[in-house]
Design an enzyme around this catalytic site. Structure first.
Site, PDB file in Angstrom:
ATOM      1  CG  ASP A  69       0.048  -0.496   2.707  1.00  0.00           C
ATOM      2  OD1 ASP A  69       0.800  -0.587   2.328  1.00  0.00           O
ATOM      3  OD2 ASP A  69      -0.966  -1.009   3.714  1.00  0.00           O
ATOM      4  CD  GLU A 128      -4.047   3.761   6.742  1.00  0.00           C
ATOM      5  OE1 GLU A 128      -5.144   4.053   7.525  1.00  0.00           O
ATOM      6  OE2 GLU A 128      -2.452   3.768   7.184  1.00  0.00           O
TER       7      GLU A 128
END
Length: 376
Positions: A69, A128
């Site tokens: 990520d 997120e």
């Protein structure tokens, strides 16, 4: 890649954190590094602010995926790093700068040591929020290069460097954001009987929701309902016409998530009647639980224990959420914790993970992927 190169990459990335689907500088930085790998077997495709990188195998029977990520968090950094974030109010406070550097280190290893199987690296945006895993995996590129297995890691500040921790089955919880907007009737503080006060309604709603876990969820299951923010009103002598509650729901089972939401909706319907107001519920981003493939994760733990000098531990499930859960719900795989020995935890403004852990992860995953490519 040498250790010094990986450290420079991590520190460069640490200085340019960006929010989900806004990772333009990050994407360009990653592309600049990846394009330095001179290989006719390397294929690169961009997807929004993310990147797919396919390294073709010498005799592919399957495609092994690895996900990193790439987004940061809206946190003002408070470390003493000389390479602090240059983006005021934003920080890589969840270790994604580590995750990206590790993925590049693994890719670099296999550029020089090609294996039989294809390798697909997914540099995923918006972990997120609002959630990049699902749309990335559903993209046309992922359909063309869909992996047969997929792996990922997450740094663990509380574990020492050299420690790998994971477990078969449930690792991370189901999570959902929660936003509730209330609209009543405002007015002068001296005439409350002519109004419908949304500060009082919001306070009552928070109190009622505290009974959901204790009275509606199986005591042998686990759930959390947290309201982290309440806003309402304008000034001290006007009764609030509007209020907003913001929170999170976390459960260890899909059934409990459904039950919690069902009860929130029932309570809010009752509140509308009792306080003569209107209410709207928005669950925002919802993340699927990370459920590790049991056979693969057990094999991984055994491999680390038997073929490396690193310490492997059986972890417990956590109430944290991870966008990778969507990927392992569709593709066999697992996630593991990587010890980084930081005195401050995830999402903390002073998170300072030990950079020695980067080489540990590159070594572990390079060896394990080689092993998986040789196994049938």
């Amino acid at each position: 890649m040498e250790k010094e190169e990986l450290l420079k990459i991590r520190r460069d990335l640490h200085q340019i954190p960006e929010l989900g689907f806004q990772e333009y500088k990050t994407q360009q930085y990653l592309l600049n590094i990846i394009k330095q790998f001179k290989s006719e077997h390397l294929k690169i495709e961009t997807w929004r602010t993310g990147i797919f990188v396919l390294l073709e195998g010498t005799n592919p029977k399957k495609t092994i995926g690895y996900r990193a990520d790439i987004d940061g968090l809206p946190i003002q950094e408070e470390t003493t790093y000389p390479f602090q974030s240059k983006h005021s109010g934003y920080m890589h406070a969840c270790g994604h700068d580590f995750h990206m550097s590790i993925a590049l280190g693994i890719l670099s290893h296999f550029i020089d040591n090609r294996i039989e199987d294809n390798l697909l690296f997914l540099f995923q945006p918006a972990e997120e929020g609002p959630g990049g895993a699902e749309p990335m995996l559903n993209s046309e590129i992922a359909g063309k290069w869909r992996p047969d297995l997929i792996f990922a890691l997450h740094i663990a500040p509380e574990l020492p460097v050299g420690t790998i921790a994971t477990k078969p089955g449930l690792l991370f919880a189901n999570t959902s954001e929660l936003f509730i907007d209330l609209k009543g009737k405002g007015g002068h503080a001296a005439y409350p009987h002519t109004t419908n006060d949304m500060v009082v309604a919001a306070a009552n709603l928070v109190t009622q929701m505290q009974s959901i876990v204790s009275r509606n969820v199986d005591p042998l299951d686990s759930a959390v309902v947290t309201i982290g923010k309440i806003t309402g009103g304008t000034v001290q002598n006007i009764i609030a016409e509007n209020a907003r509650l913001e929170g999170t729901i976390r459960t260890l089972s899909v059934e409990s998530m459904d039950k919690v939401k069902e009860r929130i909706e029932a309570i809010v319907r009752g509140l509308e009647i009792g306080y003569n107001c209107q209410a709207a519920i928005d669950y925002g981003a919802m993340y699927h639980q990370v459920y590790n493939d049991e056979a693969l994760s057990e094999e991984f733990m055994s491999y680390i224990s038997e073929h490396t000098d690193y310490d492997v531990k059986l972890s417990t499930e956590a109430m944290t959420g991870e966008d990778f859960g969507y990927m392992v719900s569709k593709i066999p795989g697992f996630m593991f914790w990587l010890g980084v020995d930081s005195p401050f935890g995830l999402h903390h403004a002073k998170l300072t993970p030990n950079e020695d852990a980067i080489q540990v992860a590159v070594d572990v995953m390079s060896k394990y992927i080689e092993f998986k490519s040789k196994s049938k």
